[in-house]
Design a protein around this motif. Structure first.
Motif, PDB file in Angstrom:
ATOM      1  N   TYR A 195      -6.552   4.928  -9.761  1.00 16.47           N
ATOM      2  CA  TYR A 195      -5.225   5.056 -10.367  1.00 16.47           C
ATOM      3  C   TYR A 195      -4.686   6.469 -10.162  1.00 16.47           C
ATOM      4  O   TYR A 195      -3.491   6.664  -9.979  1.00 16.47           O
ATOM      5  N   THR A 196      -5.583   7.437 -10.205  1.00 16.17           N
ATOM      6  CA  THR A 196      -5.157   8.819  -9.940  1.00 16.17           C
ATOM      7  C   THR A 196      -4.640   8.957  -8.519  1.00 16.17           C
ATOM      8  O   THR A 196      -3.650   9.635  -8.261  1.00 16.17           O
ATOM      9  N   LEU A 223      -1.812   0.938  -6.357  1.00 15.38           N
ATOM     10  CA  LEU A 223      -2.976   0.245  -5.827  1.00 15.38           C
ATOM     11  C   LEU A 223      -3.638  -0.567  -6.938  1.00 15.38           C
ATOM     12  O   LEU A 223      -4.021  -1.723  -6.745  1.00 15.38           O
ATOM     13  N   VAL A 224      -3.747   0.040  -8.115  1.00 17.00           N
ATOM     14  CA  VAL A 224      -4.372  -0.649  -9.249  1.00 17.00           C
ATOM     15  C   VAL A 224      -3.469  -1.770  -9.748  1.00 17.00           C
ATOM     16  O   VAL A 224      -3.921  -2.890 -10.006  1.00 17.00           O
ATOM     17  N   VAL A 225      -2.186  -1.487  -9.859  1.00 19.20           N
ATOM     18  CA  VAL A 225      -1.252  -2.490 -10.393  1.00 19.20           C
ATOM     19  C   VAL A 225      -1.158  -3.698  -9.462  1.00 19.20           C
ATOM     20  O   VAL A 225      -1.214  -4.849  -9.900  1.00 19.20           O
ATOM     21  N   THR A 226      -1.002  -3.444  -8.153  1.00 18.35           N
ATOM     22  CA  THR A 226      -0.940  -4.573  -7.220  1.00 18.35           C
ATOM     23  C   THR A 226      -2.292  -5.264  -7.114  1.00 18.35           C
ATOM     24  O   THR A 226      -2.355  -6.467  -6.870  1.00 18.35           O
ATOM     25  N   GLY A 227      -3.362  -4.505  -7.312  1.00 16.03           N
ATOM     26  CA  GLY A 227      -4.673  -5.140  -7.349  1.00 16.03           C
ATOM     27  C   GLY A 227      -4.754  -6.184  -8.443  1.00 16.03           C
ATOM     28  O   GLY A 227      -5.312  -7.275  -8.251  1.00 16.03           O
ATOM     29  N   LEU A 228      -4.186  -5.853  -9.591  1.00 15.58           N
ATOM     30  CA  LEU A 228      -4.117  -6.846 -10.668  1.00 15.58           C
ATOM     31  C   LEU A 228      -3.302  -8.053 -10.234  1.00 15.58           C
ATOM     32  O   LEU A 228      -3.643  -9.203 -10.535  1.00 15.58           O
ATOM     33  N   GLY A 229      -2.209  -7.782  -9.506  1.00 18.02           N
ATOM     34  CA  GLY A 229      -1.366  -8.866  -9.017  1.00 18.02           C
ATOM     35  C   GLY A 229      -2.121  -9.769  -8.056  1.00 18.02           C
ATOM     36  O   GLY A 229      -2.035 -10.998  -8.137  1.00 18.02           O
ATOM     37  N   PHE A 230      -2.869  -9.156  -7.131  1.00 19.77           N
ATOM     38  CA  PHE A 230      -3.658  -9.963  -6.193  1.00 19.77           C
ATOM     39  C   PHE A 230      -4.696 -10.798  -6.950  1.00 19.77           C
ATOM     40  O   PHE A 230      -4.939 -11.966  -6.612  1.00 19.77           O
ATOM     41  N   ALA A 231      -5.301 -10.187  -7.964  1.00 21.41           N
ATOM     42  CA  ALA A 231      -6.301 -10.930  -8.742  1.00 21.41           C
ATOM     43  C   ALA A 231      -5.663 -12.141  -9.420  1.00 21.41           C
ATOM     44  O   ALA A 231      -6.246 -13.227  -9.466  1.00 21.41           O
ATOM     45  N   LEU A 281      -6.980  -7.775   5.251  1.00 19.28           N
ATOM     46  CA  LEU A 281      -6.474  -7.221   6.515  1.00 19.28           C
ATOM     47  C   LEU A 281      -5.275  -6.324   6.268  1.00 19.28           C
ATOM     48  O   LEU A 281      -5.145  -5.252   6.874  1.00 19.28           O
ATOM     49  N   ARG A 282      -4.412  -6.770   5.395  1.00 20.31           N
ATOM     50  CA  ARG A 282      -3.212  -5.972   5.122  1.00 20.31           C
ATOM     51  C   ARG A 282      -3.564  -4.647   4.447  1.00 20.31           C
ATOM     52  O   ARG A 282      -2.978  -3.605   4.746  1.00 20.31           O
ATOM     53  N   LEU A 283      -4.542  -4.686   3.533  1.00 22.05           N
ATOM     54  CA  LEU A 283      -4.956  -3.430   2.894  1.00 22.05           C
ATOM     55  C   LEU A 283      -5.560  -2.480   3.929  1.00 22.05           C
ATOM     56  O   LEU A 283      -5.335  -1.262   3.878  1.00 22.05           O
ATOM     57  N   LEU A 284      -6.322  -3.060   4.863  1.00 25.10           N
ATOM     58  CA  LEU A 284      -6.908  -2.217   5.921  1.00 25.10           C
ATOM     59  C   LEU A 284      -5.821  -1.558   6.763  1.00 25.10           C
ATOM     60  O   LEU A 284      -5.905  -0.373   7.102  1.00 25.10           O
ATOM     61  N   TYR A 313       3.221   5.079  -0.062  1.00 24.09           N
ATOM     62  CA  TYR A 313       2.269   4.092   0.454  1.00 24.09           C
ATOM     63  C   TYR A 313       2.097   2.928  -0.512  1.00 24.09           C
ATOM     64  O   TYR A 313       1.890   1.784  -0.091  1.00 24.09           O
ATOM     65  N   GLY A 314       2.191   3.203  -1.790  1.00 31.14           N
ATOM     66  CA  GLY A 314       2.016   2.145  -2.788  1.00 31.14           C
ATOM     67  C   GLY A 314       3.040   1.035  -2.661  1.00 31.14           C
ATOM     68  O   GLY A 314       2.744  -0.139  -2.915  1.00 31.14           O
ATOM     69  N   VAL A 315       4.252   1.389  -2.234  1.00 28.91           N
ATOM     70  CA  VAL A 315       5.282   0.350  -2.127  1.00 28.91           C
ATOM     71  C   VAL A 315       4.959  -0.646  -0.999  1.00 28.91           C
ATOM     72  O   VAL A 315       5.432  -1.783  -1.012  1.00 28.91           O
ATOM     73  N   HIS A 316       4.147  -0.222  -0.028  1.00 24.11           N
ATOM     74  CA  HIS A 316       3.688  -1.183   0.988  1.00 24.11           C
ATOM     75  C   HIS A 316       2.870  -2.281   0.328  1.00 24.11           C
ATOM     76  O   HIS A 316       2.951  -3.455   0.709  1.00 24.11           O
ATOM     77  N   LEU A 317       2.055  -1.901  -0.659  1.00 21.77           N
ATOM     78  CA  LEU A 317       1.215  -2.879  -1.351  1.00 21.77           C
ATOM     79  C   LEU A 317       2.066  -3.871  -2.141  1.00 21.77           C
ATOM     80  O   LEU A 317       1.728  -5.054  -2.235  1.00 21.77           O
ATOM     81  N   VAL A 318       3.160  -3.379  -2.688  1.00 24.84           N
ATOM     82  CA  VAL A 318       4.057  -4.279  -3.420  1.00 24.84           C
ATOM     83  C   VAL A 318       4.653  -5.309  -2.454  1.00 24.84           C
ATOM     84  O   VAL A 318       4.776  -6.488  -2.789  1.00 24.84           O
ATOM     85  N   SER A 319       5.013  -4.871  -1.244  1.00 25.74           N
ATOM     86  CA  SER A 319       5.520  -5.812  -0.234  1.00 25.74           C
ATOM     87  C   SER A 319       4.483  -6.889   0.060  1.00 25.74           C
ATOM     88  O   SER A 319       4.804  -8.074   0.152  1.00 25.74           O
ATOM     89  N   VAL A 320       3.225  -6.464   0.210  1.00 26.59           N
ATOM     90  CA  VAL A 320       2.150  -7.422   0.502  1.00 26.59           C
ATOM     91  C   VAL A 320       2.022  -8.425  -0.646  1.00 26.59           C
ATOM     92  O   VAL A 320       1.913  -9.631  -0.424  1.00 26.59           O
ATOM     93  N   LEU A 321       2.041  -7.921  -1.865  1.00 23.61           N
ATOM     94  CA  LEU A 321       1.901  -8.804  -3.034  1.00 23.61           C
ATOM     95  C   LEU A 321       3.028  -9.830  -3.083  1.00 23.61           C
ATOM     96  O   LEU A 321       2.785 -11.024  -3.301  1.00 23.61           O
ATOM     97  N   LEU A 322       4.264  -9.362  -2.862  1.00 24.71           N
ATOM     98  CA  LEU A 322       5.406 -10.284  -2.893  1.00 24.71           C
ATOM     99  C   LEU A 322       5.271 -11.339  -1.801  1.00 24.71           C
ATOM    100  O   LEU A 322       5.529 -12.526  -2.022  1.00 24.71           O
TER     101      LEU A 322
END
Lengths: 258, 451
Positions: free
Chosen positions: B16-17, B22-30, B58-61, B136-145
Motif C-alpha cells: 500500500y505504501t 495495487l491493494v485496492v484493485t487487488g481487492l477488486g480482482f479478489a 499477464l496484465r499485472l506482469l 501506474y495504479g490507474v493502469h490497474l483500474v483499467s484492467v479491473l474494469l
C-alpha cells in the motif's frame, strides 16, 4: 504458539508482541520501500546571473539537486521556453521576454511546483509605462444587424496581448464598407451587402512594447494601432473587427468600477 | 494471530505504501474471482478461474514491466500509448488544482483544454485525490474494469449461447492482442467497454425479469450509462443508447411476424415520401458531409492512412455542399469495405504492421463465422442477439464511414469486437458440431461441465 491467556509462546502479551512486530518489521520495511522507490525532492540552490538586462538570446544557469530532464522553470508567472538539462545539479534556461522587475524562480516537475527561489532574479531595462490608454474613433466593421443591436456604450471587450476596450459612445449603423489597402497610402472601398458598420469611440488600454526599431508601440495580435487597421475584439456574441479611423489622444483614466 | 496473517498484513502495508491502487484493485480482482468461483459447475468454474487468473496475472506482469523498464531519471512515468501520458498528466493537474497545490500556469491552461473534451480525466482525477498521484495504479483500474466487464458479458451470454461458445468468446476478449493492449492502457477503451458491458447486461437481465418496475429502472440506468458513454467519446450515446434501444425494438418486432410485415409495408410506403422531402435530404447530406470531413481529417493525420477517393479530394477540405451523391456512396461502401479489409495483409511492409498480421487473420476468421453465429444466436435467444447485433452494426457503421487512419481504425474496431466475439465463437461451435463426426469445440475438453 498462543496460549489460552493470549500469551505468545507463553511469555509475551499478544498485543505487545504485535506492537513489537510492527516496530521491528513493518515500519522498517515501509521506510525501506519509500526510500527505494520515492524520488528525492528537487532543491534549488541558486540562479546565475542573478540579474540581467532586457534582451533576447540570453539564458540563466540553475543550480540545485535532484533535477530531472522533464522539469520546467518559470520566472514568476512566465515559463521559460526550454529546460536544458545538464545533470541532476545543473540546468540552463533561456530567458523569456520579461518586463523589468524582480521575479521568483520557480521549479516545476510534471505535475506541481517543487521548489522556489523567491525574489531571486532581476530584469533591468528602460523605464516605460506598462500600459497606455488611447481614445480611438472608428467603426465596428461588417457586423450583422443583430450584432449591432447588442453593442452598447460602456461595454468592456478584450483582444489579444491583454488589450482591453471600453466603448465610450456608439453611433448609428451605416451600410458596411470594407477598406482594402492596395498600396502604401492607397485604399479602396468595397461595399458589404447585408452588413453594417457601427461607428463608435473606444478607449483602448493597451500594453506597451519596445519594437525592433526602438519605438514604444501599442499592438494587439501583431497589429500596431494605426489608422485603417482592424483590431479584433471579443464581443458579446463573438469576435468583432473594429476599424480604426483616428487615434485621438491618451484617454482619461477609467472610472473605478464598483 | 498466525505468522502467516501477520506476514500478509505487513506485505499489504508495504504494498500500500508503494501503490495504494495495487491493494485496492487487488481487492477488486479478489471479488471478481470470488464471483466467478460461485459457478455451480466444477468444470466450468475451473476453466473460468484459470482463464481469469492467467489474464489478470499477464496484465499485472506487463504493467510491472512498464514500471521496471521506464527510466525514471529522464521521464516521470512510463506509458504504452501517447494519449495515456496526456490523460494521466491532465488528471493529476486537476487533482492538484482541486487540492490547492500550485502548478505551472501552462498546466492550469491545459488542465481545462477545451479542444479535447472527454470525461475520462475526471474519474482519474478523483482516483489521484483519493490515493495520491498514481500514474501506474490507474493502469490497474483499467484492467479491473475490463476483466469485470468481460465476466459480466460472459454471465449474460452463457445461459443462451452455452458453455463452449461463451468460454471461446471470453478467451477472445481476454487474450486477443489488440484488446489485451487496450485493457492495460489508461485510455477510454476499458471504461467504455465496462459501460457497454453493463448496458447489455442490464438490458438483457431486465428483459428476462418479469417485473416492469425493474424494466423501467433498467431504462433509466441504461440512459445514464449512455450519457456517460457519450461524455467519454463521441458516438457513445448512439452506440449505447440508440443501439440498445434499436436492438430491443428489433427483438420485439422481429419476433412478431405480422407486426414486422405491417411495419415493412409501412416503411415501403413512407420511405419514398419521407426521402423526397428536402429537410430529410438535407439532414442526410449533412450527416454524410460530416462523416467525409472526419474521414478527410483522419487521412491527413500522421501515420499510415488509407484513401477512399482520388488524391485531389484530399488536397483541401471539401465544403458540405461540394460532396456529390456518388462520393457519398463511395464513402459509405468504400468505408465499409475498408473496415473489413484494412490493413490489407498484402500491403503490410513495416515490422509493426507485420506484427499485426496474425490478429488481422483472426479478424477475417471472426467475420467469416459471424453470420453463422448470428443465425444460431437468433434461434437460441432472439432478444440477446438483437441487442448485441444492433450494437455491433451501429459500432461498425459509425467507425467505417469516418476512419482513414490505420491505427485509429484498428483501435476503434475494438468497439465492435466485444459484440462480435460472442457470435463468432458461437458460429465456430456450431460449425464444428455440424462437421461429419464433429463435436462442439471443447466438448471433449469440457466433459463433465454443463452446457
Amino acid at each position: 504458539m498462543i496460549d489460552a491467556q493470549g500469551r505468545v509462546f507463553g511469555r509475551w502479551n499478544l498485543v505487545d508482541a504485535l506492537l513489537v512486530g510492527l516496530l521491528l518489521v513493518a515500519l522498517p520495511a515501509g521506510f525501506a520501500a519509500a526510500r527505494l522507490f520515492r524520488d528525492p525532492p528537487p532543491v534549488l540552490h541558486s540562479v546565475s546571473p542573478g540579474a540581467m538586462s532586457q534582451g533576447t538570446g540570453q539564458q540563466v544557469e540553475i543550480r540545485g539537486e535532484h533535477l530531472r530532464p522533464y522539469m520546467r522553470v518559470s520566472f514568476g508567472p512566465v515559463q521559460g521556453p526550454a529546460f536544458l538539462y545538464y545533470g541532476p545539479g545543473q540546468a540552463f534556461v533561456p530567458l523569456p521576454a520579461l518586463e523589468p522587475g524582480t521575479y521568483d524562480i520557480v521549479l516545476y516537475d510534471y505535475m506541481r511546483e517543487v521548489a522556489r527561489l523567491p525574489q531571486s532574479f532581476t530584469v533591468t531595462g528602460p523605464a516605460r509605462p506598462p500600459t497606455v490608454r488611447l481614445e480611438v474613433t472608428g467603426a465596428f466593421a461588417g457586423i450583422s444587424r443583430e450584432m449591432a443591436g447588442a453593442l452598447t456604450g460602456g461595454q468592456l471587450m478584450n483582444a489579444a496581448d491583454g488589450l482591453i476596450s471600453e466603448t465610450l459612445s456608439i453611433g448609428v449603423a451605416q451600410p458596411g464598407v470594407a477598406r482594402v489597402r492596395i498600396a502604401e497610402g492607397r485604399t479602396v472601398e468595397a461595399p458589404m451587402d447585408g452588413l453594417f458598420d457601427l461607428p463608435a469611440t473606444l478607449a483602448l488600454t493597451c500594453p506597451t512594447s519596445v519594437a525592433a526599431d526602438g519605438y514604444l508601440r501599442c499592438a494587439t495580435g501583431g497589429v500596431v494601432l494605426a489608422p485603417d487597421v482592424h483590431v479584433v475584439l471579443q464581443g458579446p456574441a463573438g469576435r468583432l473587427a473594429f476599424r480604426v479611423d483616428r487615434l485621438v489622444d491618451a484617454a482619461p483614466a477609467a472610472e473605478p468600477r464598483p | 494471530m498466525t505468522p502467516r496473517v501477520l506476514a500478509a498484513g505487513v506485505t499489504i502495508g508495504v504494498l500500500y505504501t508503494l501503490s495504494p491502487l495495487l491493494v485496492v484493485t487487488g481487492l477488486g480482482f479478489a471479488l471478481v474471482l470470488r464471483w466467478v468461483a460461485r459457478t455451480p459447475d466444477e468444470g466450468e468454474r475451473r476453466w473460468l478461474v484459470t482463464m481469469l487468473v492467467l489474464a489478470i496475472g499477464l496484465r499485472l506482469l506487463v504493467i510491472g514491466a512498464l514500471f521496471l523498464l521506464t527510466d525514471h531519471e529522464t521521464t516521470p512515468f512510463g506509458t504504452f500509448f501517447g494519449d495515456e501520458d496526456y490523460f494521466i498528466r491532465r488528471s493529476i493537474w486537476l487533482r492538484n488544482l482541486a487540492l490547492g497545490i500550485p502548478i505551472s500556469l501552462a498546466d492550469t491552461f491545459y488542465a481545462y483544454d477545451p479542444s479535447i473534451q472527454t470525461s475520462i480525466v475526471w474519474p482519474l482525477a478523483v482516483l489521484h485525490v483519493l490515493f495520491g498521484p498514481s500514474p501506474y495504479g490507474v493502469h490497474l483500474v483499467s484492467v479491473l474494469l475490463y476483466v469485470a466487464g468481460a465476466v459480466v458479458l460472459y454471465r449474460t451470454v452463457r445461459p443462451s449461447f452455452g458453455l463452449p461458445a461463451s468460454l471461446g468468446g471470453l478467451a477472445l476478449l481476454l487474450f486477443l492482442p489488440s484488446l489485451f493492449a487496450w485493457s492495460v492502457s489508461v485510455l477510454k477503451e476499458p471504461v467504455f467497454f465496462a459501460l457497454m458491458a453493463a448496458v447489455v447486461a442490464i438490458t438483457v437481465s431486465a428483459a428476462r425479469h418479469p417485473s416492469w418496475a425493474l424494466r423501467v429502472a433498467a431504462v433509466l440506468v441504461v440512459g445514464l450509462a449512455a450519457w456517460g458513454a457519450q461524455s467519454l467519446r463521441d458516438g457513445g450515446l448512439v452506440i449505447a443508447g440508440v443501439g440498445t434501444g434499436a436492438g430491443v425494438l428489433a427483438a420485439v418486432i422481429l419476433q412478431r411476424p405480422r407486426l414486422a410485415a405491417v411495419l415493412v409495408a409501412a416503411l415501403l410506403v413512407a420511405a419514398p415520401i419521407v426521402l423526397t422531402r428536402g429537410a430529410v435530404q438535407d439532414r442526410i447530406v449533412a450527416g454524410v458531409a460530416r462523416a467525409a470531413e472526419k474521414h478527410w481529417n483522419h487521412v491527413n493525420t500522421p501515420g499510415l492512412s488509407y484513401r477512399l477517393f482520388e488524391p485531389a479530394f484530399y488536397e483541401t477540405l471539401p465544403a458540405p455542399g461540394d460532396l456529390t451523391f456518388g462520393e457519398g456512396v463511395t464513402l459509405v461502401a468504400g468505408g465499409l469495405a475498408a473496415y473489413v479489409v484494412m490493413p490489407a495483409p498484402w500491403a503490410m511492409e513495416s515490422r509493426s504492421a507485420l506484427a499485426f498480421l496474425p490478429e488481422q487473420i483472426v479478424w477475417y476468421g471472426l467475420l467469416f463465422l459471424l453470420p453463422i453465429g448470428l443465425w444460431e444466436g437468433w434461434r437460441r435467444d432472439p432478444f440477446l442477439t438483437a441487442v448485441l447485433g444492433v450494437q455491433l452494426v451501429v459500432a461498425v457503421a459509425l467507425v467505417a464511414v469516418t476512419s482513414g487512419n490505420m491505427g485509429t481504425l484498428v483501435r476503434h474496431r475494438a468497439i465492435a469486437l466485444p459484440a462480435l466475439v460472442w457470435f463468432a465463437s458461437l458460429g465456430l461451435t456450431v460449425a464444428l458440431a455440424r462437421l461429419p463426426g464433429g463435436d462442439p469445440i471443447g466438448g471433449t475438453a469440457l466433459r463433465g461441465a454443463g452446457r
